[in-house]
Write a protein that holds these residues in place. Sequence first.
Motif, mmCIF file in Angstrom:
data_model
loop_
_atom_site.group_PDB
_atom_site.id
_atom_site.type_symbol
_atom_site.label_atom_id
_atom_site.label_comp_id
_atom_site.label_asym_id
_atom_site.label_seq_id
_atom_site.Cartn_x
_atom_site.Cartn_y
_atom_site.Cartn_z
ATOM 1 N N GLN A 246 -65.879 -3.064 13.486
ATOM 2 C CA GLN A 246 -64.948 -3.852 14.284
ATOM 3 C C GLN A 246 -65.541 -5.208 14.650
ATOM 4 O OE1 GLN A 246 -65.113 -0.563 17.066
ATOM 5 N NE2 GLN A 246 -62.879 -0.554 17.151
ATOM 6 N N THR A 247 -64.689 -6.185 14.865
ATOM 7 C CA THR A 247 -65.115 -7.473 15.396
ATOM 8 C C THR A 247 -64.951 -7.455 16.910
ATOM 9 O OG1 THR A 247 -62.891 -8.391 15.141
ATOM 10 C CG2 THR A 247 -64.438 -8.695 13.304
ATOM 11 N N SER A 273 -74.988 -9.053 18.196
ATOM 12 C CA SER A 273 -74.196 -9.780 17.211
ATOM 13 C C SER A 273 -74.365 -11.284 17.348
ATOM 14 C CB SER A 273 -72.714 -9.416 17.350
ATOM 15 O OG SER A 273 -72.250 -9.695 18.664
ATOM 16 N N THR A 346 -65.613 -1.472 20.439
ATOM 17 C CA THR A 346 -64.912 -2.456 21.267
ATOM 18 C C THR A 346 -64.201 -1.802 22.444
ATOM 19 O OG1 THR A 346 -63.008 -2.352 19.769
ATOM 20 C CG2 THR A 346 -64.628 -4.097 19.378
#
Length: 423
Positions: A246-247, A273, A346
């Motif tokens: 996931q971002t 990240s 997330t």
Amino acid sequence: MAPNDSAQITGETGETGGVPAGRRRAARYVVPVAVAGITAATIGLVPALASTGDPDLPKISAAELIEKIAASDTEQLSGTVKITTDLGIPSLGGLGGSAAGTFAPKGGAEGGEGGGSAAEPTGRLMELASGEHTLRVAADGPDKQRLSILDSAAEYSLIHNGDEVWAYDSASNEAYHATAPAGAAKGSEKGAKGKDQAAPKDLPATPQDFAQEALKAAGDTTSVTVDGTARIAGRDAYQLVIKPKQTGSTIGSIKVAVDSRTGTPLKFTLLPSSGGKAAIDVGFTKVDFSKPAASTFDFTPPKGAKVTEADESKAAGKDKAHKAPKDAKDLKGLGTEPNVIGEGWTTIVQLDTGGVGPAAASKDMPAQGREFMDALGDKVDGKFGSGTVFKTRLVNALMTDDGKVYVGAVTKDALVKAANAAK
């Protein structure tokens, strides 16, 4: 915060597939870190630790390596662990004695005021949440463990031997004593019942501890691969790499170096990240899997040492100062029902404090407190109104001016998006 769905396992050749049914017991150990809980005691190690070349080992798939970790029955070991932390938060040292003492009580008279003890374990182990540290660790089964924090001129030791738990701070010559039922090893549900439990269970201090937190269940939001080998503390190891698909997560990757013979995690590295050096990187510089000497777990308070019993410390309120919620269930004890938004890496927890936000609350703070809040926070606006985002390199929290809180191992933008959507 970890997802419970099935992870994608990727081998060295790049093939993917679900976790075989026969490996479910092993696969449940693999997941995104429950960072919000771990960060209360996040610790790490200098990245270049004890690595001396890449050994030539037989090929192994990610699923096989996960199973090797789960099947590891290592109960006896001793060694040295190096620890460093870089969470990107201001030093607590500039806040003054009272504030710094709240987070990391030291030895001396202040630590022992009001019936408390400078040797009380939870507060002392919280010191590992920042800076560089060297630990000596030893274990012989579930009823015998010893952990010592080595300073330049002092040593702090926590010893569990059967139903006895001792902690000793050589700087202040203070000792802390409690009883624990046999089998009250770290994480033992049986040991959590009955008598006093002085050894904290939610403060990871070795690569095994961190790996167990990071590898608990598989999720399809996660990529798991084997990425070569390494030489750690004189032993050959495989490198297991865990990454979010996931971002929006603040976690870039997690790498666990796994001993090729025993399946024991030897080194744990978490890279944010945002880039830069590791935020969490803890590992052995020396390790021996033979049975430690029985005398390792013996302790008698030195002559003249001040001894505090656990009941006395609890009565003084010292044992509760550093208790942090580990997950959303623990947050219920704070008088509010958490709302979990999203999944996997997330995940965001939403709370309604029913009070005012940081802008109003900070008006009544001393100048040092306001400076600390301002150093941590960024003012933000959106459909939800306005608020402040408090940042570390791993966990961020948005506190709105109307008293709502959004927290997770996610970026500032992800928090604002969640707050706007919830409006």
